[in-house]
Scaffold this motif. Sequence first.
Motif, PDB file in Angstrom:
ATOM      1  N   THR A   1      -1.565 -10.882 -18.758  1.00  0.00           N
ATOM      2  CA  THR A   1      -1.271  -9.543 -18.246  1.00  0.00           C
ATOM      3  C   THR A   1      -2.195  -8.537 -18.908  1.00  0.00           C
ATOM      4  N   LYS A   2      -2.397  -7.429 -18.235  1.00  0.00           N
ATOM      5  CA  LYS A   2      -3.219  -6.356 -18.783  1.00  0.00           C
ATOM      6  C   LYS A   2      -2.402  -5.600 -19.825  1.00  0.00           C
TER       7      LYS A   2
ATOM      8  N   GLN B   1      -0.181  -3.077 -21.551  1.00  0.00           N
ATOM      9  CA  GLN B   1       0.918  -2.425 -20.837  1.00  0.00           C
ATOM     10  C   GLN B   1       0.601  -0.986 -20.465  1.00  0.00           C
TER      11      GLN B   1
ATOM     12  N   HIS C   1      -1.664  -0.972 -17.530  1.00  0.00           N
ATOM     13  CA  HIS C   1      -0.914  -1.459 -16.374  1.00  0.00           C
ATOM     14  C   HIS C   1      -0.012  -0.366 -15.803  1.00  0.00           C
TER      15      HIS C   1
ATOM     16  N   THR D   1      -2.066   2.406 -14.041  1.00  0.00           N
ATOM     17  CA  THR D   1      -2.550   1.974 -12.728  1.00  0.00           C
ATOM     18  C   THR D   1      -1.404   1.909 -11.718  1.00  0.00           C
ATOM     19  N   LYS D   2      -0.243   1.423 -12.171  1.00  0.00           N
ATOM     20  CA  LYS D   2       0.911   1.305 -11.275  1.00  0.00           C
ATOM     21  C   LYS D   2       1.364   2.668 -10.777  1.00  0.00           C
TER      22      LYS D   2
ATOM     23  N   ASP E   1       2.860  -4.743  -9.127  1.00  0.00           N
ATOM     24  CA  ASP E   1       2.547  -5.439 -10.381  1.00  0.00           C
ATOM     25  C   ASP E   1       1.636  -6.633 -10.118  1.00  0.00           C
TER      26      ASP E   1
ATOM     27  N   ILE F   1      -1.917  -5.517  -9.381  1.00  0.00           N
ATOM     28  CA  ILE F   1      -2.642  -5.089 -10.574  1.00  0.00           C
ATOM     29  C   ILE F   1      -3.076  -6.290 -11.409  1.00  0.00           C
ATOM     30  N   ARG F   2      -2.191  -7.290 -11.529  1.00  0.00           N
ATOM     31  CA  ARG F   2      -2.539  -8.472 -12.313  1.00  0.00           C
ATOM     32  C   ARG F   2      -3.721  -9.230 -11.703  1.00  0.00           C
TER      33      ARG F   2
END
Length: 368
Positions: free
Chosen positions: A193-194, A196, A199, A202-203, A221, A224-225
Amino acid sequence: MRGLLATSGAAAIILAFATQNLLGGVIAGMSLQISKPYKVGDWLRVGEDFAEVMEINWRSTRLRTNDAIYLDIPNNEIVRQTIINLHYPQQLHAMRIVVGVEYSAPPNKVKDALLQATLQAEWVQKEPPPRVFLKDFGDFAIYYEIKFWMLSHENYNNVCDAIRTNIWYKFKRQNITIPFPIRTLEINRKTITKPQELHNQTKAILEGEPLFSCLTGDQVDHLIRGSRTVRFGRGERIIEQGAEGASMFVLLHGAAAVSVSQNGSMIRVSSLRMGDCFGEMSLLTGEKRTATVRAEEDCEVIEIAKPAMAAVLRDAPECVTQLSELLAARKMETEGLPKDLAQSAAEETKAREYRATFLRRLRSVFEL
């Protein structure tokens, strides 16, 4: 008698060599007086030494270094060397300093810091302005070369001291490291995962973008992953008009300019800031890029590629219809038909045709 002759012969040889050196020095001195490659007060580079000309006579040239060390060089020797006159044809001349910086520091950030540190140093001339070059990739550092201009070389040591001192403080404030000569063992492990924080940032951007409003939080999610973080330096093209494209971008940090080519000239049409999305039409429809986006600052973007988007759409087929409607509405807007105005029967027909066209394209591009 033989001893006298031998002594006389040796004396003659010694006298001949002495006369030769003397005449050579005088001739060289005359040559220097006529050609005048330097004068008293000029700063010269002779071999590895920098020194000021203090006296020129028929036999030798006397120089003085910044450490007040006098060099008395015979003229017949100095004329055999390559002489660099730092004060000819004018006192203004350029010098260079090399600085090593850690690999993790973005080059444009380093260049800006070095330039500011140099401009703030006393005795550095503002015109011509200093310049910073990325000189080489070393074993443990990236080497940058600062080119700056100064007048009297008498201040060279002071200038170098001021620049290097400013660099140290500038680097400390900007968390730029000058590395030690070390070897680093780096073990790469696949990141699931990127980070947090990235992440979440971006979300939040994607959930605010109408194109992705049909996706659930889990689907965002997953999208993005499947993406990647990319850096672009100031002046680089992120996308180019007319190029093939199968991805879109989210600008996380920096600023960029959007331009289109018209009649051979690039016309700037808009700017992009943190949180803006671009390139989505190429990702969703397979069309070529319709504009060029160039980084105005160092930029960090999230690139969402076709495979990641396809995986999400296969899990959410209802989104394909919503995306076709959004793309059709954007198409109508670009043709001067705002979506919030009442549409005529002809305009409604055109809107249905656009929706159907985009729906076919989406299914074709993502093989749905």
